[in-house]
Scaffold this motif. Structure first.
Motif, PDB file in Angstrom:
ATOM      1  N   GLY A 171     -65.110  61.868 -33.928  1.00 47.05           N
ATOM      2  CA  GLY A 171     -66.433  62.347 -33.703  1.00 47.05           C
ATOM      3  C   GLY A 171     -67.222  62.405 -33.878  1.00 47.05           C
ATOM      4  N   HIS A 172     -67.464  60.634 -34.236  1.00 47.94           N
ATOM      5  CA  HIS A 172     -68.837  60.766 -34.737  1.00 47.94           C
ATOM      6  C   HIS A 172     -69.659  59.695 -33.560  1.00 47.94           C
ATOM      7  N   GLU A 173     -68.109  59.151 -32.908  1.00 48.58           N
ATOM      8  CA  GLU A 173     -68.480  58.206 -31.843  1.00 48.58           C
ATOM      9  C   GLU A 173     -68.788  59.080 -30.601  1.00 48.58           C
ATOM     10  N   ALA A 174     -67.778  60.104 -30.195  1.00 49.00           N
ATOM     11  CA  ALA A 174     -67.442  60.599 -29.148  1.00 49.00           C
ATOM     12  C   ALA A 174     -69.300  61.417 -29.011  1.00 49.00           C
ATOM     13  N   ARG A 175     -69.722  61.599 -29.976  1.00 44.87           N
ATOM     14  CA  ARG A 175     -71.406  62.666 -30.822  1.00 44.87           C
ATOM     15  C   ARG A 175     -72.152  61.593 -30.151  1.00 44.87           C
ATOM     16  N   ALA A 176     -71.841  60.445 -30.683  1.00 43.42           N
ATOM     17  CA  ALA A 176     -72.868  58.964 -30.136  1.00 43.42           C
ATOM     18  C   ALA A 176     -72.651  58.894 -29.016  1.00 43.42           C
ATOM     19  N   ALA A 177     -72.022  58.177 -28.477  1.00 45.80           N
ATOM     20  CA  ALA A 177     -71.166  58.262 -27.074  1.00 45.80           C
ATOM     21  C   ALA A 177     -72.399  59.041 -25.731  1.00 45.80           C
ATOM     22  N   VAL A 178     -72.412  60.562 -26.369  1.00 46.10           N
ATOM     23  CA  VAL A 178     -73.176  61.383 -25.049  1.00 46.10           C
ATOM     24  C   VAL A 178     -74.363  61.193 -25.948  1.00 46.10           C
ATOM     25  N   ARG A 179     -75.172  61.642 -26.986  1.00 47.91           N
ATOM     26  CA  ARG A 179     -76.622  61.218 -27.510  1.00 47.91           C
ATOM     27  C   ARG A 179     -77.114  60.128 -27.087  1.00 47.91           C
ATOM     28  N   VAL A 180     -76.519  58.837 -27.110  1.00 47.94           N
ATOM     29  CA  VAL A 180     -76.700  58.201 -26.108  1.00 47.94           C
ATOM     30  C   VAL A 180     -77.073  57.800 -25.234  1.00 47.94           C
ATOM     31  N   LEU A 181     -75.940  58.096 -24.154  1.00 45.72           N
ATOM     32  CA  LEU A 181     -75.700  58.565 -22.779  1.00 45.72           C
ATOM     33  C   LEU A 181     -77.112  59.378 -22.329  1.00 45.72           C
ATOM     34  N   LEU A 182     -77.356  60.536 -22.949  1.00 47.40           N
ATOM     35  CA  LEU A 182     -78.914  61.815 -22.722  1.00 47.40           C
ATOM     36  C   LEU A 182     -80.138  60.472 -23.040  1.00 47.40           C
ATOM     37  N   ALA A 183     -79.688  59.977 -23.765  1.00 50.81           N
ATOM     38  CA  ALA A 183     -81.378  59.893 -24.245  1.00 50.81           C
ATOM     39  C   ALA A 183     -81.666  58.296 -23.452  1.00 50.81           C
ATOM     40  N   LEU A 184     -80.363  57.450 -22.754  1.00 45.18           N
ATOM     41  CA  LEU A 184     -80.674  56.299 -22.210  1.00 45.18           C
ATOM     42  C   LEU A 184     -80.915  57.249 -20.511  1.00 45.18           C
ATOM     43  N   PHE A 195     -98.630  59.299 -26.668  1.00 43.46           N
ATOM     44  CA  PHE A 195     -99.149  60.847 -25.700  1.00 43.46           C
ATOM     45  C   PHE A 195     -97.071  60.605 -25.357  1.00 43.46           C
ATOM     46  N   GLN A 196     -96.405  61.711 -25.609  1.00 45.09           N
ATOM     47  CA  GLN A 196     -94.866  61.832 -24.823  1.00 45.09           C
ATOM     48  C   GLN A 196     -94.120  62.984 -24.711  1.00 45.09           C
ATOM     49  N   PRO A 197     -93.806  62.669 -23.689  1.00 42.54           N
ATOM     50  CA  PRO A 197     -93.489  63.934 -22.415  1.00 42.54           C
ATOM     51  C   PRO A 197     -92.901  64.847 -23.155  1.00 42.54           C
ATOM     52  N   HIS A 198     -93.254  66.440 -22.902  1.00 45.41           N
ATOM     53  CA  HIS A 198     -92.606  67.234 -23.803  1.00 45.41           C
ATOM     54  C   HIS A 198     -90.923  67.303 -23.449  1.00 45.41           C
ATOM     55  N   VAL A 199     -89.856  66.775 -24.252  1.00 50.02           N
ATOM     56  CA  VAL A 199     -88.453  66.925 -23.578  1.00 50.02           C
ATOM     57  C   VAL A 199     -88.527  67.711 -23.276  1.00 50.02           C
ATOM     58  N   ALA A 200     -88.810  69.131 -23.566  1.00 53.85           N
ATOM     59  CA  ALA A 200     -87.610  70.198 -22.956  1.00 53.85           C
ATOM     60  C   ALA A 200     -88.244  70.760 -21.791  1.00 53.85           C
ATOM     61  N   ALA A 201     -89.954  70.224 -21.419  1.00 51.66           N
ATOM     62  CA  ALA A 201     -90.268  70.254 -20.094  1.00 51.66           C
ATOM     63  C   ALA A 201     -90.111  70.124 -19.021  1.00 51.66           C
ATOM     64  N   ALA A 202     -89.884  68.403 -18.963  1.00 52.19           N
ATOM     65  CA  ALA A 202     -89.288  67.156 -19.066  1.00 52.19           C
ATOM     66  C   ALA A 202     -87.972  67.704 -18.213  1.00 52.19           C
ATOM     67  N   GLU A 203     -87.156  68.293 -18.921  1.00 56.13           N
ATOM     68  CA  GLU A 203     -85.677  68.442 -18.974  1.00 56.13           C
ATOM     69  C   GLU A 203     -85.774  69.498 -17.755  1.00 56.13           C
ATOM     70  N   ARG A 240     -82.778  60.043 -20.385  1.00 54.80           N
ATOM     71  CA  ARG A 240     -83.634  60.678 -20.126  1.00 54.80           C
ATOM     72  C   ARG A 240     -84.727  59.523 -20.514  1.00 54.80           C
ATOM     73  N   GLY A 241     -84.351  58.241 -20.662  1.00 54.54           N
ATOM     74  CA  GLY A 241     -86.067  57.025 -20.689  1.00 54.54           C
ATOM     75  C   GLY A 241     -86.353  57.131 -22.581  1.00 54.54           C
ATOM     76  N   GLU A 242     -85.611  57.805 -23.343  1.00 47.48           N
ATOM     77  CA  GLU A 242     -85.872  58.133 -24.889  1.00 47.48           C
ATOM     78  C   GLU A 242     -85.495  56.998 -26.272  1.00 47.48           C
ATOM     79  N   PRO A 243     -86.389  56.740 -27.101  1.00 48.46           N
ATOM     80  CA  PRO A 243     -85.534  55.362 -27.478  1.00 48.46           C
ATOM     81  C   PRO A 243     -84.305  55.818 -28.271  1.00 48.46           C
ATOM     82  N   ILE A 244     -83.508  54.868 -28.474  1.00 45.94           N
ATOM     83  CA  ILE A 244     -82.037  55.586 -28.991  1.00 45.94           C
ATOM     84  C   ILE A 244     -82.215  55.387 -30.401  1.00 45.94           C
TER      85      ILE A 244
END
Lengths: 346, 346
Positions: A309-322, A53-61, A324-328
């Motif tokens: 560009g990739h670095e900027a986006r990756a940084a944001v995505r990684v921070l967001l995943a962290l 089971f995975q929590p629905h990320v939209a609902a959690a958010e 949320r407790g999601e895997p990277i």
DNA sequence: GGTGTTTTGAGGTACGCAACTCATTTTGAG
DNA sequence: CTCAAAATGAGTTGCGTACCTCAAAACACC
């Protein structure tokens, strides 16, 4: 013929029923809240496992309500590479807004350890995540660790502080970048003897030192006929880089290759052309307006690039995943070393 | 000092109040539903603009209930590149599940226009989005257009069908890839005369034809001393590629460079080493287990690579953005042409 | 058996939006 | 002025989770 890659469609309610407990208990287990008997915890965990089971990320958010805030701690002063990162964050504005993410830029003197450390300490508590272009220094390391202990997610950007407990590093492997530069210079020179010059910002900067190390490694092992001259330090400034290189070119008529480790590219190019030595194989870093022009003109032969560009986006995505407790998605967030020549200019 | 990049925290309710209308009317405008006076539409649109309002993506996703389904139409049969794409989709399983996205693989004979077209037609209505490795053929084009007309979002993957109305193409610019290969061969050969061989799968494949075109362009304009031999066709098969190349190597002792446009790399490498011509500059495509080994051994000098992981993820992200009506981050989804040499092997 | 503590159940609210219904108001044509 | 059509308001429900309260049950200890 049609193979499905995903399955889940369950909700927390299903897990609760499955484990024979109430929603509240499942919630306690999911968030490691106290007040659940070990045995019950196990039963719930098993039910979750069983259905993966995975929590629905939209609902959690949606449920958490609170927006997230991230800070980007970047060098003050004009630095084209950093400006690009900032520009790409600007391009993401819509994406960020739709996810209720607040991203703020914090300019500071990243080259002064105590100033940088103070800037980091000042962020404590206010942010869910921090991306920092960090100097590797004990006080900076301590500041990063403090942030981590306070529950803030921290990623280092471009330049790492491996001894800290930062959650992730978004940037390239600088030793490999130096090796790549070495291989390019060696191959493009295409002859077995001559001298090779290196212009760096400072050997005190971790990323520059690592690049030089990798460069020398390859030159020594694969192009023994090419002799590498002592490293020039241009402080990443155009005028100074030009001066030191001009002097060196005057002293050595048999320079066939040049590796510019950091910035100051304009000055390096000027020294080369003023000396009438355009035939020297010139490899540098990063694709900017300037290096793009130099590549098209044939002055530079190749640029080692880390996609800002990739670095900027990756940084944001990684921070967001962290957060949320999601895997990277490690493969996705890994910054590749791009070799850019005239014909594959992005 | 701290500059904020995002602002929004508004909700639909705020927009409604601002425009002096009810939630229902805002909803009608947002979703282009009928029954709103043009003037009112304008007022609502202006309020949205004024605050650059963006619906909370999590709330929207949650509210729509229905999960989304995407189909990936890929070549049947063993193709390492495609297998990698599939593998990367597998790695995203958790990410997909957390967003309630169903991704299904549909294997078909993408080289037979009628079979491929039929496979596409069969998907109609069942999927929110389709990613397809497509042949450029009238009947395929028609099938794609039918899907688009039915409201399905369509992206072409790796190989484009520019004449169709597909929403997006996820893949590299193959002419630029060919140019890059040409520049590499020319520069790495490092001498002004000699012959260069080309091995392709088939000149009938759009991507191969484009690569050859780009390659010849660069060779003609920048390396006039190197003469390009007629294209060999190896059908992307190892044995056939080996045969045709072995014969050519026997006929021409002065071959200094080789461009392998498609697959069949194993056969090409074997022909080279059997003929004792390891010194020939060998540039090919894609980083696989095999090409990785050849690069490390020094048999291959460089590989032009399109990151399959990036392509897989980009395709999913683009389909999702299209389905949600979000803008696409073009810079992020652009597939770059990577030059991979031994020292920057990913 | 009584007391106090820990564990669990039950239920509710809020989050922001989509999608819908139904009632009401406004508009324009005749 | 009338009436139907068009436009709008008002409200409901549901999505899956987080987070909270309160009460009931189970348990430990003496």
């Amino acid at each position: 013929m049609a193979e499905t890659l995903t399955t889940t469609a369950l909700t927390l309610k299903d897990i609760a029923r499955e484990a024979g407990v109430s929603l509240a208990t499942v919630d306690r287990v999911m968030h490691n809240r106290p007040g659940v008997r070990p045995d019950t915890v196990r039963r719930v965990r098993e039910a979750i496992e069983r259905h993966s089971f995975q929590p629905h990320v939209a609902a959690a958010e949606l449920a958490r309500g609170r927006a997230r805030r991230f800070a980007f701690v970047m060098p003050s002063g004009p630095n084209p590479f950093m400006q690009q990162i900032e520009a790409y964050l600007g391009e993401m504005a819509g994406w960020l807004a739709a996810r209720r993410l607040g991203v703020e830029m914090v300019a500071t003197d990243v080259f002064d350890p105590s100033v940088l450390a103070a800037s980091l300490e000042a962020l404590s508590g206010d942010y869910d995540g921090v991306a920092v272009v960090a100097l590797d220094h004990p006080s900076v390391r301590a500041a990063i660790n403090d942030l981590v202990d306070a529950g803030t997610k921290v990623v280092t950007l471009v330049s790492d502080v491996p001894s800290s407990r930062r959650h992730h590093y978004v940037g390239i492997d600088n030793i490999a970048a130096g090796r790549t530069a070495g291989a390019l210079v060696g191959r493009l020179v295409g002859q077995s003897s001559g001298k090779v010059a290196i212009v760096a910002g400072s050997q005190g900067l971790r990323d520059h030192a690592e690049r030089i190390f990798g460069f020398n490694q390859v030159m020594a092992s694969e192009f023994p006929g090419l002799s590498v001259l002592p490293v020039l330090e241009g402080r990443d400034q155009d005028d100074r880089s030009e001066q030191v290189l001009a002097r060196l070119l005057g002293e050595h008529a048999d320079i066939v290759g040049l590796y510019n480790v950091g910035a100051g590219t304009q000055g390096v190019a000027k020294a080369l052309s003023d000396a009438g030595r355009d035939e020297v194989v010139f490899v540098g870093h990063d694709v900017t307006v300037l290096t793009r022009r130099l590549l098209l003109q044939g002055v530079m032969d190749a640029a080692i690039s880390q996609n800002p560009g990739h670095e900027a986006r990756a940084a944001v995505r990684v921070l967001l995943a962290l957060a949320r407790g999601e895997p990277i998605l490690r493969e996705q967030e890994k910054i590749r070393i791009d070799i850019v020549m005239r014909d594959n200019l992005p």
